[in-house]
Design an enzyme around this catalytic site. Structure first.
Site, short mmCIF file in Angstrom:
data_model
loop_
_atom_site.label_atom_id
_atom_site.label_comp_id
_atom_site.label_asym_id
_atom_site.label_seq_id
_atom_site.Cartn_x
_atom_site.Cartn_y
_atom_site.Cartn_z
N ASP A 10 0.90 -1.34 -0.05
CA ASP A 10 0.04 -0.03 0.00
C ASP A 10 0.81 1.42 0.04
O ASP A 10 0.48 2.37 0.38
CB ASP A 10 -1.09 0.01 1.32
CG ASP A 10 -1.84 -1.14 1.41
OD1 ASP A 10 -2.29 -1.65 0.38
OD2 ASP A 10 -1.86 -1.76 2.30
N LYS A 25 2.41 2.36 -5.03
CA LYS A 25 3.50 1.58 -6.11
C LYS A 25 2.81 1.85 -7.48
O LYS A 25 3.27 2.24 -8.73
CB LYS A 25 3.89 0.16 -6.21
CG LYS A 25 4.57 -0.13 -4.84
CD LYS A 25 4.75 -1.65 -4.73
CE LYS A 25 3.38 -2.29 -4.63
NZ LYS A 25 2.82 -2.15 -2.90
N GLY A 55 -4.17 -4.28 -4.92
CA GLY A 55 -4.85 -3.11 -5.56
C GLY A 55 -3.89 -2.11 -5.86
O GLY A 55 -3.36 -1.56 -4.82
N HIS A 56 -3.96 -1.62 -7.04
CA HIS A 56 -3.27 -0.22 -7.26
C HIS A 56 -4.35 0.73 -7.84
O HIS A 56 -5.35 0.45 -8.57
CB HIS A 56 -2.20 -0.42 -8.47
CG HIS A 56 -1.18 -1.34 -8.35
ND1 HIS A 56 -0.33 -1.87 -9.01
CD2 HIS A 56 -0.71 -1.65 -6.82
CE1 HIS A 56 0.81 -2.64 -8.52
NE2 HIS A 56 0.42 -2.50 -7.27
N GLN A 60 1.90 -6.14 -3.28
CA GLN A 60 2.16 -5.90 -1.70
C GLN A 60 3.50 -5.34 -1.42
O GLN A 60 3.75 -4.40 -2.12
CB GLN A 60 2.17 -7.50 -1.26
CG GLN A 60 1.02 -8.05 -1.07
CD GLN A 60 0.50 -9.06 -2.35
OE1 GLN A 60 1.29 -9.56 -3.03
NE2 GLN A 60 -0.69 -9.14 -2.62
#
Length: 431
Positions: free
Chosen positions: A13, A16, A40-41, A222
């Site tokens: 988180d 990235k 999730g991005h 991650q």
């Protein structure tokens, strides 16, 4: 031409996706090398928010986007993501999925949920999306790969073999209804039809691109401290987010990687269970969470918030070979008059160390040693690198000195354009 790895330097988180989005416009291929739809991005582009699960962030720039062999794929989730992008006018024709990526099956999700429920207070804190059980089957050589979806006979045989065991576990251990072979096979055969245009030998594709002088960007999900080998085990993910796995997870030689950019928040967060030495105590934790919007992209779970942990960051620099650093969400710290930074740990025996403990018990009981830096109490909206408040600049310089790594990107807001660069971004992925 180089391959550059972007790696999370904390517990995930870190932002990235935003950093990859910034760099992707200057490369030819963007590759995802591990993880599944538990990651999730979030990208905010032209006022629209995109939340990616499987998809490399480079899709918004029309780049070739590779989902590598190190990933695990939930076909239903991926298809939904592809359809959503197409509905917004964004072509997915450049997506390539490795034939060797493993497939998340319904029993993986069912077992993940049931296992976490059974563990109760000892649960790991997974996203319950089947990631761990899928990787477990991969290592046990029982997995189903993307290429298996395209042979009906092999697919049904593998499902039948798997259900012989998995249904026993589900029924007898977890009191779960058995899964039906035909229902699963029919669904996954339909997924295969939709995914066929995207399948490729991605190892060959990426290697040929590098040989041809193209620039390749590799992104992990991650973060370092969630790595199954190098993270805070057992509160980790089920794959290797560290930079070295970018080679394995995309099927190229390690000598193809030229640079590693670590991404870290100007503070630190983690989701789920596990030790967290620099976790903020008291109301400032809630304040940090709200200011930073610290809720999971995929799950919506609230994130635990802490002051920047330089002991853990030094460790991330070491195990990844980080050559440059992107420091995100510096703007969140503008609200604090004083900003503690963890520079050392005190261990159970009273030893003070600047290095990450090798023993799990030492880390679980480590207490932070803080150095308090002055805040700047000035919003960073619209500021350039040269216009940063003195205290904000000194904060960044302090991080650089402590890590002996240059901070080349500084995040000052959620929007796509709110990243300050100390070097031209187009130079960060090319020698």
């Amino acid at each position: 031409m180089p391959a550059t790895v972007v790696v999370g330097a904390q517990w995930g988180d870190e932002g990235k996706g935003k950093i990859v989005d910034l760099l992707a416009q200057h490369v030819d291929i963007v590759c995802r090398y591990q993880g599944g739809p538990n990651a999730g991005h979030t990208i905010i582009a032209d006022g629209e928010t995109f939340k990616f699960r499987h998809m490399p962030s480079g899709i918004l720039w029309g780049k070739i986007c590779v989902i590598g062999n190190g990933c695990v794929v939930d076909p239903k989730t991926l298809i939904e993501e592809l359809d959503d992008l197409e509905s917004k006018g964004i072509s997915t024709a450049s997506v390539r999925i490795s034939t060797n990526a493993h497939v998340i099956m319904p029993w993986h999700v069912a077992l993940d949920k049931a296992s976490e429920h059974r563990l109760g207070t000892l649960q790991i804190g997974t996203t319950r999306r089947g990631i761990g059980p899928c990787y477990s089957d991969k290592m046990a050589r029982l997995g189903i790969r993307i290429q298996d979806l395209f042979d009906d006979k092999i697919l049904r045989q593998k499902i039948e073999v798997a259900l012989t065991e998995k249904n026993l576990w589900l029924e007898r251990i977890y009191d779960h209804a058995p899964l039906d072979l035909d229902e699963i096979a029919d669904s996954y055969e339909a997924y295969a039809v939709r995914l066929r245009p995207y399948i490729a030998d991605t190892s060959l594709l990426v290697d040929n691109a590098i040989k041809a002088g193209q620039a390749v960007l590799m992104e992990g999900a991650q973060g370092t401290l969630l790595d199954v080998d190098h993270g805070t085990y057992p509160f980790v993910t089920s794959s290797n987010p560290v930079a070295a796995n970018a080679a394995t997870g995309n099927g190229i030689g390690p000598n193809r990687i030229d640079a590693v950019m670590g991404v870290a928040k100007a503070y630190v967060t983690r989701v789920g269970e596990g030790p967290f030495p620099s976790e903020i105590q008291g109301p400032d934790q809630d304040r940090m969470r709200e200011l930073g919007g610290e809720y999971g992209t995929v799950t919506g779970r609230s994130r635990r918030c802490g002051w920047l942990d330089l002991v853990a960051l030094r460790y991330a620099v070491r195990v990844n070979g980080i050559t440059t650093l992107a420091l995100t969400k510096l703007d969140v710290l503008s609200a604090f008059a004083e900003i503690p930074v963890c520079t050392h740990y005190t261990l159970q025996d009273g030893t003070i160390t600047r290095d990450f403990p090798a023993m799990q018990g030492d880390f679980h009981h480590a207490t932070p040693v803080f150095e308090v830096l002055p805040g700047w109490n000035v919003p960073l909206d619209g500021a350039t690198v040269d216009e940063l408040p003195d205290a904000a600049r000194r904060y960044v310089e302090f991080v650089e000195r402590e890590l002996d790594v240059e901070v080349v990107l500084i995040g000052t807001g959620a929007e796509r354009g709110r990243v300050l660069a100390t070097r031209a971004p187009e130079l960060l992925t090319r020698p």
